[in-house]
Design a protein around this motif. Structure first.
Motif, mmCIF file in Angstrom:
data_model
loop_
_atom_site.group_PDB
_atom_site.id
_atom_site.type_symbol
_atom_site.label_atom_id
_atom_site.label_comp_id
_atom_site.label_asym_id
_atom_site.label_seq_id
_atom_site.Cartn_x
_atom_site.Cartn_y
_atom_site.Cartn_z
ATOM 1 N N VAL A 1 32.609 20.164 51.722
ATOM 2 C CA VAL A 1 32.526 19.496 53.182
ATOM 3 C C VAL A 1 31.222 19.990 53.840
ATOM 4 C CG1 VAL A 1 33.475 19.124 55.268
ATOM 5 C CG2 VAL A 1 35.139 18.834 53.507
ATOM 6 N N LEU A 2 31.095 21.300 53.754
ATOM 7 C CA LEU A 2 30.004 21.732 54.533
ATOM 8 C C LEU A 2 28.490 21.130 53.848
ATOM 9 C CD1 LEU A 2 30.854 25.744 55.186
ATOM 10 C CD2 LEU A 2 30.400 23.713 57.042
ATOM 11 N N ALA A 3 28.364 21.251 52.782
ATOM 12 C CA ALA A 3 27.134 20.792 51.998
ATOM 13 C C ALA A 3 27.055 19.248 52.101
ATOM 14 C CB ALA A 3 27.225 21.055 50.455
ATOM 15 N N SER A 4 28.321 18.571 52.437
ATOM 16 C CA SER A 4 27.862 17.129 52.707
ATOM 17 C C SER A 4 27.697 16.590 53.982
ATOM 18 C CB SER A 4 29.329 16.348 52.361
ATOM 19 O OG SER A 4 29.873 16.785 51.253
ATOM 20 N N LEU A 5 27.791 17.841 55.119
ATOM 21 C CA LEU A 5 27.769 17.341 56.350
ATOM 22 C C LEU A 5 26.264 16.612 56.541
ATOM 23 C CD1 LEU A 5 29.145 20.395 58.350
ATOM 24 C CD2 LEU A 5 29.802 17.977 58.420
ATOM 25 N N PRO A 6 24.990 17.339 56.137
ATOM 26 C CA PRO A 6 23.873 16.587 56.179
ATOM 27 C C PRO A 6 23.901 15.251 55.752
ATOM 28 C CG PRO A 6 23.363 18.788 55.246
ATOM 29 C CD PRO A 6 24.941 18.308 55.154
ATOM 30 N N PHE A 7 24.501 14.880 54.851
ATOM 31 C CA PHE A 7 24.576 13.514 53.861
ATOM 32 C C PHE A 7 25.341 12.664 55.231
ATOM 33 C CE2 PHE A 7 26.659 10.276 51.397
ATOM 34 C CZ PHE A 7 25.227 9.547 51.206
ATOM 35 N N GLY A 8 26.487 13.216 55.503
ATOM 36 C CA GLY A 8 27.464 12.574 56.570
ATOM 37 C C GLY A 8 26.611 12.195 57.824
ATOM 38 N N TRP A 9 25.852 13.269 58.182
ATOM 39 C CA TRP A 9 25.082 12.999 59.520
ATOM 40 C C TRP A 9 23.945 11.765 59.317
ATOM 41 C CZ3 TRP A 9 19.760 13.316 60.526
ATOM 42 C CH2 TRP A 9 19.372 12.984 61.726
ATOM 43 N N LEU A 10 23.273 11.807 57.980
ATOM 44 C CA LEU A 10 22.286 10.725 57.997
ATOM 45 C C LEU A 10 23.149 9.395 57.894
ATOM 46 C CD1 LEU A 10 20.021 12.386 54.997
ATOM 47 C CD2 LEU A 10 19.179 11.834 57.476
ATOM 48 N N LEU A 11 24.319 9.427 57.175
ATOM 49 C CA LEU A 11 24.720 8.064 57.298
ATOM 50 C C LEU A 11 25.377 7.698 58.560
ATOM 51 C CD1 LEU A 11 27.384 8.135 54.425
ATOM 52 C CD2 LEU A 11 25.309 6.707 54.459
ATOM 53 N N TRP A 12 25.735 8.671 59.206
ATOM 54 C CA TRP A 12 25.962 8.228 60.692
ATOM 55 C C TRP A 12 24.800 7.767 61.494
ATOM 56 C CZ3 TRP A 12 24.468 10.643 65.303
ATOM 57 C CH2 TRP A 12 25.017 10.146 66.413
ATOM 58 N N ALA A 13 23.852 8.372 61.309
ATOM 59 C CA ALA A 13 22.489 8.140 62.062
ATOM 60 C C ALA A 13 22.155 6.949 61.785
ATOM 61 C CB ALA A 13 21.529 9.407 61.823
ATOM 62 N N THR A 14 22.249 6.481 60.464
ATOM 63 C CA THR A 14 21.666 5.311 60.002
ATOM 64 C C THR A 14 22.368 4.104 60.580
ATOM 65 O OG1 THR A 14 21.047 6.370 57.569
ATOM 66 C CG2 THR A 14 21.265 3.980 57.800
ATOM 67 N N PHE A 15 23.718 4.092 60.570
ATOM 68 C CA PHE A 15 24.357 3.056 61.134
ATOM 69 C C PHE A 15 24.653 3.037 62.717
ATOM 70 C CE2 PHE A 15 25.665 3.117 56.788
ATOM 71 C CZ PHE A 15 25.247 2.035 56.318
ATOM 72 N N THR A 16 24.216 4.191 63.235
ATOM 73 C CA THR A 16 24.394 4.037 64.818
ATOM 74 C C THR A 16 22.867 3.996 65.360
ATOM 75 O OG1 THR A 16 24.713 6.416 64.906
ATOM 76 C CG2 THR A 16 26.535 5.223 64.917
ATOM 77 N N ASN A 17 22.076 3.942 64.299
ATOM 78 C CA ASN A 17 20.494 3.762 64.683
ATOM 79 C C ASN A 17 20.129 5.264 65.524
ATOM 80 O OD1 ASN A 17 17.958 2.581 64.762
ATOM 81 N ND2 ASN A 17 18.176 1.723 66.656
ATOM 82 N N LEU B 1 40.842 33.255 50.884
ATOM 83 C CA LEU B 1 41.284 31.940 50.464
ATOM 84 C C LEU B 1 41.340 31.621 49.075
ATOM 85 C CD1 LEU B 1 38.981 29.992 53.074
ATOM 86 C CD2 LEU B 1 41.281 30.182 53.299
ATOM 87 N N PRO B 2 42.312 30.670 48.640
ATOM 88 C CA PRO B 2 42.337 30.153 47.271
ATOM 89 C C PRO B 2 41.039 29.547 46.965
ATOM 90 C CG PRO B 2 44.037 29.078 48.730
ATOM 91 C CD PRO B 2 43.241 30.179 49.670
ATOM 92 N N VAL B 3 40.551 29.493 45.763
ATOM 93 C CA VAL B 3 39.280 29.080 45.073
ATOM 94 C C VAL B 3 39.339 27.682 45.614
ATOM 95 C CG1 VAL B 3 38.118 28.642 42.955
ATOM 96 C CG2 VAL B 3 39.395 30.688 43.251
ATOM 97 N N SER B 4 40.544 26.893 45.376
ATOM 98 C CA SER B 4 40.395 25.437 45.570
ATOM 99 C C SER B 4 40.041 25.237 47.060
ATOM 100 C CB SER B 4 41.663 24.749 45.118
ATOM 101 O OG SER B 4 42.840 25.523 45.831
ATOM 102 N N ALA B 5 40.590 26.020 48.009
ATOM 103 C CA ALA B 5 40.197 25.586 49.110
ATOM 104 C C ALA B 5 38.835 26.071 49.639
ATOM 105 C CB ALA B 5 41.322 26.630 50.336
ATOM 106 N N ARG B 6 38.426 26.913 48.943
ATOM 107 C CA ARG B 6 36.979 27.459 49.390
ATOM 108 C C ARG B 6 35.957 26.127 48.657
ATOM 109 N NH1 ARG B 6 37.711 33.145 47.011
ATOM 110 N NH2 ARG B 6 36.387 32.343 45.231
ATOM 111 N N ARG B 7 36.322 25.695 47.456
ATOM 112 C CA ARG B 7 35.735 24.571 46.909
ATOM 113 C C ARG B 7 35.743 23.465 48.005
ATOM 114 N NH1 ARG B 7 37.523 25.120 41.255
ATOM 115 N NH2 ARG B 7 35.953 26.132 40.315
#
Lengths: 210, 332
Positions: free
Chosen positions: A15-31, A4-10
């Motif tokens: 995205v992968l490292a943001s997933l836990p944060f995304g989950w926390l946001l989703w869980a916060t707003f959906t209780n 993969l090109p470097v930019s695609a890997r970036r």
């Protein structure tokens, strides 16, 4: 990954490292954070800070042992994500557990050993984050590496911070403790190897006398 | 100490368990209740079909639960919804996360159940739960429950005073303490096999005799009008509302009256953190956190619901006299 090109890997790693944060946001707003969301957010952000720190420390061994040289360019982003979750961890603790009572933060910092060791760990991550740019690398020259070696102190303190909170189950402490130990032992071995080489080069006579 | 967040509970969380309220009002003979039902908000709990919200337990117990006297002692605070009471608690035999007891207790079988009454009593022996409850009038008790971890709930228990049980077995003059033991059965309690636990199973708790005989101390067999769910300590658990939650031992198989103070689980593991008394006390911190405030559950991130902790969990008028002359800093 290598192809993969470097930019695609970036983007992928971001995205992968943001997933836990995304989950926390989703869980916060959906209780979906459970009855005690404050505790959940503090625990999860702390756990992900430690996990990402350990993943960051896997980059060098992966490069040297698995020849994953392509991973090196992504080490900075992984480290910054560890810092990101560590900062969220502190904010969540101050706002959701202490109720934004800053006078209590000072008190807790002094009174609770596990918080006393957690604070410098975060401080180290902040310093490393700030000095992680190319410009800072150039400016600091040789001392950059020495400064960034303090990540080993940070990970040890982070683990101690976890260990001192154990109430009865040592599972997490044992799991992350053994990963930390393996990653640090690899470095210790490398350091010892380097030292041997230096000895052989500089003082060959030493070896014979044994 | 400053509490920046309002301790006022937002309207979205005041809504008590509507079904329960309706049922309780029905028990009282009040018609036309349920104004609170409309308020039942999506924020109270995620949408779920709840396996626990069904009638449980053998017929004899259901009959007794249905005849329970409502509201003998009432906490004024709004009730913690049934879903939170049954899906957020510590019961380490089922796992160390708060969701584990609900998730891992389905296979637990609390009926039939035997309790051994032992030690300094006139009539020791092993008794069927059904026989222990025979003729026992059940009462509802709405109590605050303050966990040592600084969170709290308000729970409508159904049970009976421990005193009325103990008296039946004729404690001798040597009976100074009561020791309780939880079932030890690794087949039903998966975590009793764990290699990572510092707990020496079975779980043991204890009370001084005067604490055990206090009218606020109850043995519970139900909550929210139904038999205790497995994760909440079925079929028989202790509830001591002025002490930290870990004193209120679950799934009791043995009650022993002793002359000497029993060695209780947490005070053996970490005596500097958990005392034998474990009375709720905002002035004595846990070494690792403050006990001055508590998070009243359920809370949301936007209103963390942080409230000041009360001396003896708000039951000081009833129990403070038990400890006159005792240094509560030393005997925490």
């Amino acid at each position: 990954m290598k192809t993969l090109p470097v930019s695609a890997r970036r983007v992928l790693i971001f995205v992968l490292a943001s997933l836990p944060f995304g989950w926390l946001l989703w869980a916060t707003f959906t209780n979906h954070l459970g009855a005690d969301p404050a505790k959940t957010v503090v625990w999860q952000t702390g756990l992900w800070a430690l996990r990402l720190l350990l993943i960051t420390l896997c980059v060098s061994p992966a490069r040297r042992l698995l020849q994953w040289g392509w991973l090196m360019v992504h080490r900075r982003m992984l480290g910054l994500f560890a810092l990101f979750y560590a900062v969220l961890h502190l904010l969540a603790y101050v706002f959701f557990i202490l109720g934004a009572d800053f006078s209590r933060l000072g008190e807790e910092l002094i009174k609770r050993p596990y918080i006393t060791v957690g604070a410098p760990a975060l401080l180290i991550l902040v310093v490393l984050g700030v000095t992680s740019t190319r410009a800072m690398m150039r400016r600091l020259g040789k001392s950059w590496q020495r400064l960034h070696n303090s990540v080993y102190v940070a990970v040890l303190l982070a683990w101690l911070h976890l260990f001192w909170q154990v109430r009865s189950s040592y599972f997490e402490a044992a799991l992350y403790g053994s990963i930390t130990a393996v990653l640090l032992l690899i470095r210790l071995y490398w350091w010892w190897q380097r030292r041997q080489k230096v000895r052989r080069v500089v003082r060959p006579g030493q070896m014979e006398r044994g | 100490m400053l509490i920046k967040f309002p301790s006022k509970i937002p309207a979205s969380e005041i809504t008590p368990e509507p079904i329960y309220r309706a049922r309780r009002d029905f028990m009282r003979g009040v018609v036309g209740a349920g104004a609170g039902m409309a308020l039942s908000s999506a924020w109270a709990a995620p949408a779920h079909t709840d396996k626990d919200a069904v009638d449980r337990g053998p017929d004899w117990l259901r009959k007794q639960l249905a005849a329970a006297r409502p509201d003998v002692v009432v906490a004024k605070d709004p009730l913690t919804p049934f879903y939170n009471v049954t899906h957020y608690n510590n019961f380490y035999e089922f796992g160390y996360q708060k969701e584990d007891p609900a998730a891992n207790s389905e296979g637990f079988n609390p009926y039939p159940w035997n309790v051994e009454i032992a030690g300094e009593v006139g009539k020791p022996g092993s008794y069927h739960l059904e026989d222990l409850l025979k003729g026992m009038e059940l009462e509802e008790r709405v109590y605050r429950l303050r966990c040592v971890e600084a969170w709290s709930m308000v729970i409508p228990w159904i049970g009976f005073p421990l005193a009325s049980l103990l008296k039946r077995f004729e404690p001798t003059s040597k009976a100074k303490y009561v020791a309780f033991t939880t079932l030890k059965d690794a087949k039903q309690f998966p975590e009793q096999k764990s290699y990572f636990s510092s707990i020496d199973w079975p779980y043991i708790e204890g009370l001084r005799m005067d604490e055990a005989m206090h009218p606020l101390t109850i043995l519970a067999v139900g909550l929210y009008g139904k038999a205790l769910p497995n994760q909440n300590g079925a079929p028989l658990r202790l509830v001591v509302p002025w002490k930290y939650g870990f004193k209120s031992i679950k799934s009791i198989v043995r009650i022993e009256l002793t002359e000497t103070q029993p060695k209780t689980t947490w005070s053996e593991i970490a005596p500097d953190e958990y005392g034998f008394y474990a009375n709720v006390n905002p002035k004595v911190d846990h070494p690792r956190w403050s006990q001055a405030t508590e998070r009243r559950l359920p809370s949301t991130l936007f209103s963390p619901n942080i409230v000041p902790t009360q001396m003896f969990n708000g039951y000081a008028d009833e129990v403070a006299s038990l400890y006159s002359g005792l240094d509560l800093r030393k005997f925490y």
